[in-house]
Design an enzyme around this catalytic site. Sequence first.
Site, mmCIF file in Angstrom:
data_model
loop_
_atom_site.group_PDB
_atom_site.id
_atom_site.type_symbol
_atom_site.label_atom_id
_atom_site.label_comp_id
_atom_site.label_asym_id
_atom_site.label_seq_id
_atom_site.Cartn_x
_atom_site.Cartn_y
_atom_site.Cartn_z
ATOM 1 N N ALA A 62 0.852 -1.189 0.000
ATOM 2 C CA ALA A 62 0.000 0.000 0.000
ATOM 3 C C ALA A 62 0.886 1.238 0.000
ATOM 4 C CB ALA A 62 -0.914 0.003 1.215
ATOM 5 N N LYS A 63 0.311 2.369 -0.274
ATOM 6 C CA LYS A 63 1.062 3.627 -0.189
ATOM 7 C C LYS A 63 0.082 4.779 -0.128
ATOM 8 C CE LYS A 63 5.468 4.948 -0.353
ATOM 9 N NZ LYS A 63 6.666 4.149 -0.039
ATOM 10 N N GLY A 64 0.526 5.880 0.446
ATOM 11 C CA GLY A 64 -0.306 7.076 0.503
ATOM 12 C C GLY A 64 0.509 8.301 0.169
#
Length: 423
Positions: free
Chosen positions: A112-114
């Site tokens: 995941a990444k933000g």
Amino acid sequence: MTTAAVIDHTERDPWEVALEQFDIAADKLHLDPNMRGILRECQRELIVHFPVRMADGAVKVFTGYRVQHNVSRGPGKGGIRYHPSVTLGEVKALAMWMTWKCAVVGIPYGGAKGGVVCDPKTMSNQQLETLTRRYATEIMVLIGPERDIPAPDINTNSQTMAWIMDTYSMHHGYTAPAVVTGKPLSIGGSEGRNEATARGAVYTIIEASKHLGLDLDGARVVVQGFGNAGLFSAKLMQELGASVIGVSDTGGGIVDPKGLDPAKVDAFKKEHGTVSGFMGADRITNSELLELDCDVLIPAAIENQIGEHNAPKIRARVVAEAANGPTSPEADRILFDKGIFLIPDILCNAGGVTVSYFEWVQDLQNLFWREATINARLKEVMVKSFSDVLEMSKKHKIDMRTAAYMVAVHRVAEATLTRGIYP
Ligand code: GLU
């Protein structure tokens, strides 16, 4: 707070790069077309727009993202980046790279990444706190200790994680340390997390040097980017007896063939905001820095730094990608043909997420380990993963990136296949 070096997203869309890297490995693995179709997409892509009241009373609307690429092997895991040039494509690529990174080192997470489009250098601490708390609230539909666990990335740090942890805990009515990693020690952070990305990278450089017969004592090292990964990589390489002859940040690069003292450069940067101008060293540009004659080049900044245009001019023996996505697939081929040994990002910088995993495990158990234990376990993971990838590269006579992808994609595909398609 971490800072990045040269920013150039004009060169190639990171998502296109990520897909091309995946396709190369998928071809080699003869991956089933259905599985290829699943893994070529991100499972969840959340875009949020939220208002923040600025110091002058005006309301500014910010855009943020949280993307989960694949969560077959466990909850989503990956950092949050604050940068003016953040795009959905970049966050998707970074999420996909997290999937492979977690798989290649065998930790039970998906990718995941933000990111938030903002310029933290122009914002006060108060504004950053407000932005962080509101962004955390917006992405709360996705994050949680068993669902998706953010961590620091470019321009975010342990304080940012503390604000997210507090915001999440306030909404839930109880303290939930395991919702983020990279926290301060006082609220459930882990010993060794701050240096973990660099320490892991240095373990892979040591393994590479053994494989190549390269003596690191006296080796000439160049580091691009002087944030968390770059600074600690420089310090740790110096501890090994290497000579750090060049470093850089967004303000430019400095070079001294006699060797720089990373601690002194850090003190200078803290005072002046950049390494550029450090006394006794010559100023160079970020692109000149990458082309310096050296033994180990450590890109520790941002994507799109080594491409077709400058790969032929790289003179390092080893390129160790402490950054995510610094090298394009065209450049990979050029470096491989030149006999340069590249330690790919998903392996080289996996020390950060590995110690994040240790932090999460400690939080869930409420049982904390000593730094020596953390570093020993990190070393074990990095050495084993390096060896898995090196074996794959020897077996198929391929570069280390393709080998790392083959190891990782195989593991993720196996998990995805074993779980089956719901319903
Ligand atoms: N942002 C780091 C990375 O790109 C760390 C991620 C994490 O610890 O979850 O690997």
